[in-house]
Design a protein around this motif. Structure first.
Motif, short mmCIF file in Angstrom:
data_model
loop_
_atom_site.label_atom_id
_atom_site.label_comp_id
_atom_site.label_asym_id
_atom_site.label_seq_id
_atom_site.Cartn_x
_atom_site.Cartn_y
_atom_site.Cartn_z
N ARG A 145 0.20 5.38 8.12
CA ARG A 145 0.44 5.39 6.68
C ARG A 145 0.32 3.99 6.09
O ARG A 145 0.78 3.01 6.69
N TYR A 147 1.33 2.24 2.43
CA TYR A 147 2.11 2.52 1.23
C TYR A 147 1.54 1.75 0.03
O TYR A 147 1.42 0.52 0.05
N ASN A 156 -4.65 1.18 -5.26
CA ASN A 156 -4.66 2.40 -4.46
C ASN A 156 -6.08 2.89 -4.24
O ASN A 156 -6.43 3.37 -3.15
N LEU A 175 -2.94 7.31 2.63
CA LEU A 175 -2.35 6.49 1.58
C LEU A 175 -1.14 7.23 1.01
O LEU A 175 -1.24 8.38 0.60
N VAL A 176 0.00 6.57 0.99
CA VAL A 176 1.21 7.14 0.40
C VAL A 176 1.40 6.49 -0.97
O VAL A 176 1.69 5.30 -1.08
N GLU A 177 1.20 7.28 -2.02
CA GLU A 177 1.33 6.77 -3.38
C GLU A 177 2.77 6.94 -3.86
O GLU A 177 3.39 7.97 -3.63
N SER A 178 3.28 5.92 -4.52
CA SER A 178 4.66 5.94 -4.99
C SER A 178 4.77 5.00 -6.18
O SER A 178 3.81 4.34 -6.56
N MET A 183 8.16 2.20 -3.42
CA MET A 183 7.53 1.51 -2.32
C MET A 183 8.42 0.38 -1.79
O MET A 183 8.61 0.22 -0.58
N GLN A 186 11.26 1.52 0.32
CA GLN A 186 10.80 1.83 1.66
C GLN A 186 10.61 0.56 2.49
O GLN A 186 10.94 0.51 3.67
N MET A 197 5.62 -1.13 9.14
CA MET A 197 5.20 -0.61 7.84
C MET A 197 4.16 -1.55 7.27
O MET A 197 4.29 -2.78 7.39
N PHE A 199 2.02 -2.22 3.60
CA PHE A 199 2.17 -1.87 2.19
C PHE A 199 1.43 -2.86 1.31
O PHE A 199 1.03 -3.95 1.75
#
Length: 316
Positions: A145, A147, A156, A175-178, A183, A186, A197, A199
């Motif tokens: 992942r 972020y 993104n 891709l983790v969209e937030s 983000m 996290q 992680m 990011f």
């Protein structure tokens, strides 16, 4: 006779007052008296918008801020639905800048030396993750992942493009969209737990002061050299600074710094202050910037801008 002369003087004085009021109202065209901003929801643009709207309100303008994604913000400039965008990060937004070319005007760079690219907690770098090419070697630890921030953000899109192209072996990553805050929450959890992680990180941002993080090398093709070194520009709708010359003068004067933005962002993110309050407090503590920013700038009614803004800040 005396009474008649007095009456004539009163009429003349009233006429002068009416004329002065009309001249004052005509000092700034009606369409310019409210300045409309776009904000993609990033704290750094919250800050620069808050700084600028505080100055404008001190000059007697009304202001509004619309929360819009970057592509919608460009479209809104093109459609004359907003007047100013202070967050044109380049080269990250090159795709949108090209797509809407001719639909906006670039006024000036308002921030130099910014950067953004992928990063990891320092403990992860210490474990051997120094570049983009190291990520897939430890795919399981990262849970495959990456972020990012809010959906639609150009950054993104860069990450997704990299995944789609299977660059660095990341083709099966996600891709983790937030939101920015989601983000960073996290990131905080991962750092506390010594978890792996990766990011999106950028400067200016208080994360650089609060987190022991490390930017990854090797992403130049997607984020640009120097860890995604960026310049942030001020954009306006076409013809805005010609029609609204006084606001244009202010926009041409405005230049921010990394430390200034990070400091105000810290007040918002860490101390829970409203962006407007944080901006007002910073301006009150650093009045020296006003001399440059307000040089040649007038109030809505044509008076010198500097004393009006100082009075506005003192009164808040």
């Amino acid at each position: 006779m005396h009474d008649r002369m007095r009456t004539l003087k009163q009429v003349a004085l009233a006429g002068v007052c009416v004329m002065s009021l009309a001249q004052a109202q005509a000092a700034v065209p009606e369409e310019c008296q409210t300045v409309r901003f776009s904000d993609p929801g990033w704290t750094d643009i919250n800050v620069t918008n808050a700084i600028t709207t505080t100055l404008l309100e001190g000059l007697g303008y009304e202001t509004s801020i619309d929360l819009l994604s970057v592509p919608i913000g460009f479209k809104s400039l093109q459609n004359n639905d907003i007047d100013v965008f202070l967050g044109n990060w380049m080269p990250a937004q090159q795709t949108f800048a090209d797509q809407y070319e001719g639909g906006y005007e670039r006024i000036r760079a308002n921030l130099e030396g910014a950067k953004f690219t992928l990063a990891v907690p320092q403990s992860v770098k210490d474990a051997g993750i120094n570049s983009f090419s190291d990520l897939d070697k430890h795919a399981e630890k990262f849970d495959k992942r990456i972020y990012g921030i809010e959906p639609g953000a150009p950054a993104n899109n860069l990450i997704q493009k990299m995944i789609d192209a299977d660059e660095f072996g990341l083709g099966d990553w996600r891709l983790v969209e937030s939101s920015e805050q989601g983000m960073l929450s996290q990131v905080n959890r991962a750092a506390r737990r010594d978890e792996f992680m990766v990011f999106l990180a950028w400067e200016p941002h208080p994360m650089n002061l609060q987190q022991d993080l490390a930017y990854l090398s090797g992403g130049d093709e997607y984020f640009g050299p120097n860890y995604g070194g960026a310049t942030v520009y001020t954009l306006t709708r076409n013809g805005y600074t010609e029609t609204c010359a006084n606001v244009g003068e202010l926009l041409n004067n405005l230049e921010f710094t990394l430390d200034m933005e990070s400091e105000i962002m810290g007040a918002i993110l860490n101390e829970g202050e409203d962006a407007g309050e944080a901006a007002q407090q910073w301006l009150s503590q650093h009045p020296d910037v006003l001399d440059t920013w307000l040089a040649g700038v007038k109030t809505v009614d044509g008076e010198p801008g500097l004393p009006a803004v100082k009075q506005h800040l003192d009164a808040r």
